[in-house]
Structure formats: structure tokens, C-alpha cells
Motif scaffolding. Structure first.
Motif, PDB file in Angstrom:
ATOM      1  N   UNK A  53       0.868  -1.179   0.000  1.00 29.42           N
ATOM      2  CA  UNK A  53       0.000   0.000   0.000  1.00 29.42           C
ATOM      3  C   UNK A  53       0.900   1.223   0.000  1.00 29.42           C
ATOM      4  N   UNK A  54       0.588   2.221  -0.833  1.00 32.26           N
ATOM      5  CA  UNK A  54       1.359   3.467  -0.784  1.00 32.26           C
ATOM      6  C   UNK A  54       0.415   4.659  -0.701  1.00 32.26           C
ATOM      7  N   UNK A  55       0.892   5.698  -0.044  1.00 30.31           N
ATOM      8  CA  UNK A  55       0.152   6.944   0.106  1.00 30.31           C
ATOM      9  C   UNK A  55       1.162   8.075   0.142  1.00 30.31           C
ATOM     10  N   UNK A  56       0.909   9.130  -0.605  1.00 28.58           N
ATOM     11  CA  UNK A  56       1.787  10.299  -0.609  1.00 28.58           C
ATOM     12  C   UNK A  56       1.736  10.947   0.774  1.00 28.58           C
ATOM     13  N   UNK A  57       2.914  11.223   1.370  1.00 25.78           N
ATOM     14  CA  UNK A  57       2.920  11.768   2.734  1.00 25.78           C
ATOM     15  C   UNK A  57       3.414  13.215   2.830  1.00 25.78           C
ATOM     16  N   UNK A  58       3.794  13.838   1.695  1.00 19.66           N
ATOM     17  CA  UNK A  58       4.235  15.239   1.680  1.00 19.66           C
ATOM     18  C   UNK A  58       5.431  15.495   2.595  1.00 19.66           C
ATOM     19  N   UNK A  59       6.243  14.482   2.848  1.00 23.19           N
ATOM     20  CA  UNK A  59       7.439  14.623   3.674  1.00 23.19           C
ATOM     21  C   UNK A  59       8.667  14.370   2.813  1.00 23.19           C
ATOM     22  N   UNK A  60       9.842  14.835   3.242  1.00 23.72           N
ATOM     23  CA  UNK A  60      11.065  14.609   2.455  1.00 23.72           C
ATOM     24  C   UNK A  60      11.671  13.217   2.671  1.00 23.72           C
ATOM     25  N   UNK A  61      10.925  12.303   3.302  1.00 22.06           N
ATOM     26  CA  UNK A  61      11.407  10.937   3.547  1.00 22.06           C
ATOM     27  C   UNK A  61      10.276   9.944   3.294  1.00 22.06           C
ATOM     28  N   UNK A  62      10.655   8.696   3.117  1.00 20.53           N
ATOM     29  CA  UNK A  62       9.676   7.612   3.070  1.00 20.53           C
ATOM     30  C   UNK A  62       9.530   7.030   4.464  1.00 20.53           C
ATOM     31  N   UNK A  63       8.311   6.595   4.762  1.00 18.74           N
ATOM     32  CA  UNK A  63       8.079   5.880   6.013  1.00 18.74           C
ATOM     33  C   UNK A  63       7.533   4.504   5.642  1.00 18.74           C
ATOM     34  N   UNK A  64       8.080   3.474   6.280  1.00 20.11           N
ATOM     35  CA  UNK A  64       7.698   2.110   5.962  1.00 20.11           C
ATOM     36  C   UNK A  64       7.030   1.443   7.147  1.00 20.11           C
ATOM     37  N   UNK A  65       6.025   0.627   6.860  1.00 19.36           N
ATOM     38  CA  UNK A  65       5.392  -0.215   7.857  1.00 19.36           C
ATOM     39  C   UNK A  65       5.338  -1.632   7.320  1.00 19.36           C
TER      40      UNK A  65
END
Length: 114
Positions: free
Chosen positions: A29-41
């Protein structure tokens, strides 16, 4: 740098508002987070196996993300759910599945460590 999604509401946000694709071993699943990094779960349910098996699958997914993190586009929340078929697979199988889903989502460049 590997930043984790830890809170339940963060996982639910990605599940409900994100886009998902699946292959033989994983669902991403992916969602744009508007942050300068990726967050993974990473999620591995009890259907996959006992705690030893679940933790091994989690470690394989985490390692495949860590070694290929530079290939991922920046600015996404990414949740990876292990399917029952991921049990007992080798690192290369899981890495291939992660990169395959990244390419389907168009967040991983074609070049790979495959």
C-alpha cells in the motif's frame, strides 16, 4: 534512513486512502505523505506462522528495503503486508517481490539488484 510507521492510525490511514497492488508474496500500500522521507510499515499476520517465522519474514522485508532504499522515490508512506506464501522464502524471493511491487506503483526505478 529507514523510518517506521508505528501507530495504528497511521497504518489505517494508508490502508484506507492509499493504493494497493499485490504479487505472490506481498501486498504493498502506498500513500503520498508530503514529507522529504519515506516511512515504511511491515505487517505479518499470525496466518503466516508462529513468531519465529513471522519475525524472519519481517527481517527479510526490512533488509530488502534497507538495501534498495535509494531506488525508492521520496515522499511516500509504504505499508507492506506479507502473504501466507512468504513463509519459508529466501531473501532473493522477498527482495524481488518488494522491487516488483515498487515498479508496479512506479516508485522504484527499473534498475535493480536482481
Amino acid at each position: 534512513m529507514f523510518i517506521s510507521i508505528r501507530k495504528n492510525y497511521e497504518f489505517l490511514n494508508v490502508y484506507h486512502h492509499g493504493k494497493s497492488y499485490a504479487n505472490k508474496y506481498l501486498v504493498m500500500y502506498i500513500l503520498d505523505n508530503q514529507l522529504p522521507v519515506n516511512r515504511f510499515g511491515i505487517t505479518v499476520s499470525k496466518k503466516v506462522g508462529n513468531s519465529v517465522i513471522r519475525h524472519r519474514v519481517t527481517r527479510l522485508i526490512r533488509e530488502s528495503i534497507r538495501l534498495n532504499e535509494k531506488q525508492f522515490a521520496i515522499g511516500y508512506d509504504i505499508v507492506i503486508v506479507a502473504r501466507n506464501t512468504a513463509r519459508g522464502k529466501m531473501y532473493k524471493d522477498i527482495e524481488s517481490a518488494v522491487l516488483h511491487l515498487g515498479r508496479i506503483h512506479k516508485i522504484v526505478e527499473k534498475q535493480g539488484s536482481l
